[in-house]
Design a protein around this motif. Structure first.
Motif, PDB file in Angstrom:
ATOM      1  N   GLU A  30      -2.466   4.417  -2.731  1.00  0.00           N
ATOM      2  CA  GLU A  30      -3.424   3.595  -3.480  1.00  0.00           C
ATOM      3  C   GLU A  30      -2.785   2.995  -4.737  1.00  0.00           C
ATOM      4  OE1 GLU A  30      -7.318   2.010  -4.464  1.00  0.00           O
ATOM      5  OE2 GLU A  30      -6.299   2.601  -2.621  1.00  0.00           O
ATOM      6  N   ARG A  31      -2.005   3.774  -5.480  1.00  0.00           N
ATOM      7  CA  ARG A  31      -1.338   3.253  -6.693  1.00  0.00           C
ATOM      8  C   ARG A  31      -0.372   2.125  -6.330  1.00  0.00           C
ATOM      9  NH1 ARG A  31      -1.814   6.036 -11.502  1.00  0.00           N
ATOM     10  NH2 ARG A  31      -2.560   8.161 -11.335  1.00  0.00           N
ATOM     11  N   ILE A  32       0.384   2.324  -5.256  1.00  0.00           N
ATOM     12  CA  ILE A  32       1.339   1.285  -4.839  1.00  0.00           C
ATOM     13  C   ILE A  32       0.587   0.023  -4.427  1.00  0.00           C
ATOM     14  CG2 ILE A  32       3.024   0.661  -3.058  1.00  0.00           C
ATOM     15  CD1 ILE A  32       4.043   3.576  -3.225  1.00  0.00           C
ATOM     16  N   ARG A  33      -0.490   0.169  -3.679  1.00  0.00           N
ATOM     17  CA  ARG A  33      -1.274  -0.988  -3.253  1.00  0.00           C
ATOM     18  C   ARG A  33      -1.852  -1.726  -4.456  1.00  0.00           C
ATOM     19  NH1 ARG A  33      -6.195  -2.310  -2.871  1.00  0.00           N
ATOM     20  NH2 ARG A  33      -7.056  -0.259  -3.242  1.00  0.00           N
ATOM     21  N   ARG A  34      -2.422  -0.970  -5.386  1.00  0.00           N
ATOM     22  CA  ARG A  34      -3.022  -1.608  -6.563  1.00  0.00           C
ATOM     23  C   ARG A  34      -1.964  -2.276  -7.439  1.00  0.00           C
ATOM     24  NH1 ARG A  34      -8.104   1.838  -8.857  1.00  0.00           N
ATOM     25  NH2 ARG A  34      -9.344   1.741  -6.958  1.00  0.00           N
ATOM     26  N   PHE A  35      -0.803  -1.644  -7.546  1.00  0.00           N
ATOM     27  CA  PHE A  35       0.267  -2.258  -8.343  1.00  0.00           C
ATOM     28  C   PHE A  35       0.731  -3.550  -7.681  1.00  0.00           C
ATOM     29  CE2 PHE A  35       4.495  -3.028  -9.953  1.00  0.00           C
ATOM     30  CZ  PHE A  35       4.321  -2.827 -11.319  1.00  0.00           C
ATOM     31  N   ALA A  36       0.855  -3.538  -6.366  1.00  0.00           N
ATOM     32  CA  ALA A  36       1.249  -4.754  -5.641  1.00  0.00           C
ATOM     33  C   ALA A  36       0.235  -5.869  -5.889  1.00  0.00           C
ATOM     34  CB  ALA A  36       1.384  -4.470  -4.148  1.00  0.00           C
ATOM     35  N   GLU A  37      -1.039  -5.524  -5.856  1.00  0.00           N
ATOM     36  CA  GLU A  37      -2.075  -6.523  -6.106  1.00  0.00           C
ATOM     37  C   GLU A  37      -2.019  -7.044  -7.540  1.00  0.00           C
ATOM     38  OE1 GLU A  37      -5.697  -4.580  -4.926  1.00  0.00           O
ATOM     39  OE2 GLU A  37      -5.233  -4.829  -2.786  1.00  0.00           O
ATOM     40  N   ALA A  38      -1.821  -6.148  -8.492  1.00  0.00           N
ATOM     41  CA  ALA A  38      -1.785  -6.555  -9.902  1.00  0.00           C
ATOM     42  C   ALA A  38      -0.554  -7.394 -10.226  1.00  0.00           C
ATOM     43  CB  ALA A  38      -1.829  -5.324 -10.809  1.00  0.00           C
ATOM     44  N   SER A  39       0.576  -7.060  -9.617  1.00  0.00           N
ATOM     45  CA  SER A  39       1.842  -7.740  -9.932  1.00  0.00           C
ATOM     46  C   SER A  39       2.157  -8.884  -8.975  1.00  0.00           C
ATOM     47  CB  SER A  39       2.996  -6.740  -9.893  1.00  0.00           C
ATOM     48  OG  SER A  39       3.178  -6.244  -8.569  1.00  0.00           O
ATOM     49  N   ASP A  40       1.457  -8.943  -7.854  1.00  0.00           N
ATOM     50  CA  ASP A  40       1.714  -9.906  -6.777  1.00  0.00           C
ATOM     51  C   ASP A  40       3.087  -9.672  -6.139  1.00  0.00           C
ATOM     52  OD1 ASP A  40       0.509 -11.861  -5.201  1.00  0.00           O
ATOM     53  OD2 ASP A  40       1.491 -13.502  -6.268  1.00  0.00           O
ATOM     54  N   ASP A  41       3.567  -8.424  -6.186  1.00  0.00           N
ATOM     55  CA  ASP A  41       4.844  -8.047  -5.575  1.00  0.00           C
ATOM     56  C   ASP A  41       4.558  -7.267  -4.292  1.00  0.00           C
ATOM     57  OD1 ASP A  41       7.276  -7.012  -4.769  1.00  0.00           O
ATOM     58  OD2 ASP A  41       7.770  -6.097  -6.705  1.00  0.00           O
ATOM     59  N   PHE A  42       4.585  -7.991  -3.187  1.00  0.00           N
ATOM     60  CA  PHE A  42       4.315  -7.386  -1.882  1.00  0.00           C
ATOM     61  C   PHE A  42       5.597  -7.233  -1.065  1.00  0.00           C
ATOM     62  CE2 PHE A  42       0.266  -9.109  -3.243  1.00  0.00           C
ATOM     63  CZ  PHE A  42      -0.606  -8.081  -2.945  1.00  0.00           C
ATOM     64  N   ASN A  43       6.705  -6.969  -1.736  1.00  0.00           N
ATOM     65  CA  ASN A  43       7.977  -6.735  -1.069  1.00  0.00           C
ATOM     66  C   ASN A  43       7.744  -5.701   0.039  1.00  0.00           C
ATOM     67  OD1 ASN A  43      10.540  -5.714  -0.351  1.00  0.00           O
ATOM     68  ND2 ASN A  43      11.352  -6.048  -2.397  1.00  0.00           N
ATOM     69  N   PRO A  44       8.157  -5.979   1.273  1.00  0.00           N
ATOM     70  CA  PRO A  44       7.911  -5.034   2.365  1.00  0.00           C
ATOM     71  C   PRO A  44       8.614  -3.687   2.160  1.00  0.00           C
ATOM     72  CG  PRO A  44       9.293  -6.846   3.108  1.00  0.00           C
ATOM     73  CD  PRO A  44       8.801  -7.206   1.740  1.00  0.00           C
ATOM     74  N   LEU A  45       9.581  -3.614   1.278  1.00  0.00           N
ATOM     75  CA  LEU A  45      10.218  -2.336   0.955  1.00  0.00           C
ATOM     76  C   LEU A  45       9.187  -1.362   0.363  1.00  0.00           C
ATOM     77  CD1 LEU A  45      12.865  -0.756   0.875  1.00  0.00           C
ATOM     78  CD2 LEU A  45      13.302  -1.763  -1.355  1.00  0.00           C
ATOM     79  N   HIS A  46       8.171  -1.930  -0.289  1.00  0.00           N
ATOM     80  CA  HIS A  46       7.113  -1.114  -0.886  1.00  0.00           C
ATOM     81  C   HIS A  46       5.889  -0.983   0.011  1.00  0.00           C
ATOM     82  CE1 HIS A  46       9.551  -1.707  -4.381  1.00  0.00           C
ATOM     83  NE2 HIS A  46       9.217  -2.975  -4.510  1.00  0.00           N
ATOM     84  N   MET A  47       5.694  -1.955   0.914  1.00  0.00           N
ATOM     85  CA  MET A  47       4.418  -2.061   1.609  1.00  0.00           C
ATOM     86  C   MET A  47       4.466  -1.780   3.115  1.00  0.00           C
ATOM     87  SD  MET A  47       2.866  -2.872  -1.147  1.00  0.00           S
ATOM     88  CE  MET A  47       1.219  -3.059  -0.497  1.00  0.00           C
ATOM     89  N   ASP A  48       5.642  -1.890   3.732  1.00  0.00           N
ATOM     90  CA  ASP A  48       5.741  -1.860   5.194  1.00  0.00           C
ATOM     91  C   ASP A  48       6.747  -0.797   5.638  1.00  0.00           C
ATOM     92  OD1 ASP A  48       6.356  -2.362   7.898  1.00  0.00           O
ATOM     93  OD2 ASP A  48       6.333  -4.541   7.636  1.00  0.00           O
ATOM     94  N   GLU A  49       6.224   0.302   6.176  1.00  0.00           N
ATOM     95  CA  GLU A  49       7.088   1.423   6.579  1.00  0.00           C
ATOM     96  C   GLU A  49       8.097   1.013   7.654  1.00  0.00           C
ATOM     97  OE1 GLU A  49       8.986   4.857   6.386  1.00  0.00           O
ATOM     98  OE2 GLU A  49       7.263   4.444   5.091  1.00  0.00           O
ATOM     99  N   ALA A  50       7.679   0.209   8.610  1.00  0.00           N
ATOM    100  CA  ALA A  50       8.591  -0.219   9.684  1.00  0.00           C
ATOM    101  C   ALA A  50       9.770  -0.993   9.099  1.00  0.00           C
ATOM    102  CB  ALA A  50       7.849  -1.066  10.718  1.00  0.00           C
ATOM    103  N   PHE A  51       9.487  -1.905   8.191  1.00  0.00           N
ATOM    104  CA  PHE A  51      10.565  -2.662   7.539  1.00  0.00           C
ATOM    105  C   PHE A  51      11.434  -1.729   6.700  1.00  0.00           C
ATOM    106  CE2 PHE A  51      12.315  -4.686   3.802  1.00  0.00           C
ATOM    107  CZ  PHE A  51      12.949  -5.810   4.322  1.00  0.00           C
TER     108      PHE A  51
END
Length: 151
Positions: A30-51
């Motif tokens: 949840e913290r990672i998701r919210r930080f991605a939303e707040a910062s607009d940083d959706f780098n798949p290294l943070h968001m996508d386990e397969a990647f």
């Protein structure tokens, strides 16, 4: 360890070199998701386990600046606390932080410039005792108000 000041923040005259405060924060999905939303940083290294599993990190890692924000929380809420204004920050990242890690963000007063009302803070973060990030923050700290002169 320095506790939060009853007023919410320390003034310049109450600080001394060596004062230290710490905050423990668990990194969650949840913290990672919210930080991605707040910062607009959706780098798949943070968001996508397969990647992320195909990278050198072998899995997702938290945003470096998410971990840095835990130090900011110490500065803004404990030491110096309410009223402190960030002027600058250096950061060095040493190890990745993963979901489930508990980050210990520690801030220590390194020097005080009374004339400029500035404080240099040593900022370190650890996971299981291992240094994951360090740096320095320069902050402006409120000073005691002088009594007004009688007319």
């Amino acid at each position: 360890m320095t506790e939060p000041h009853p007023s919410g923040g320390y003034i310049l005259e109450e600080l001394s070199v060596g004062m230290t405060a710490e905050k423990l924060v668990t990194v969650t999905e949840e913290r990672i998701r919210r930080f991605a939303e707040a910062s607009d940083d959706f780098n798949p290294l943070h968001m996508d386990e397969a990647f992320a599993s195909k990278t050198a990190y072998r899995g997702r890692i938290a945003h470096g600046l998410l971990s840095a924000s835990f130090g900011s929380a110490v500065v803004g809420t404990i030491l110096p606390g309410a009223g402190a204004i960030y002027l600058g920050q250096t950061l060095n990242f040493h190890k990745p932080v993963r979901i489930g890690d508990v980050v210990s963000a520690r801030v220590t007063v390194a020097s005080i410039d009374e004339a400029a009302a500035r404080v240099v803070l040593r900022c370190d973060a650890f996971v299981e005792g291992e240094l994951i990030m360090d740096g320095e923050a320069t902050v402006r700290v409120p000073r005691r108000r002088r009594p007004s002169k009688a007319p």
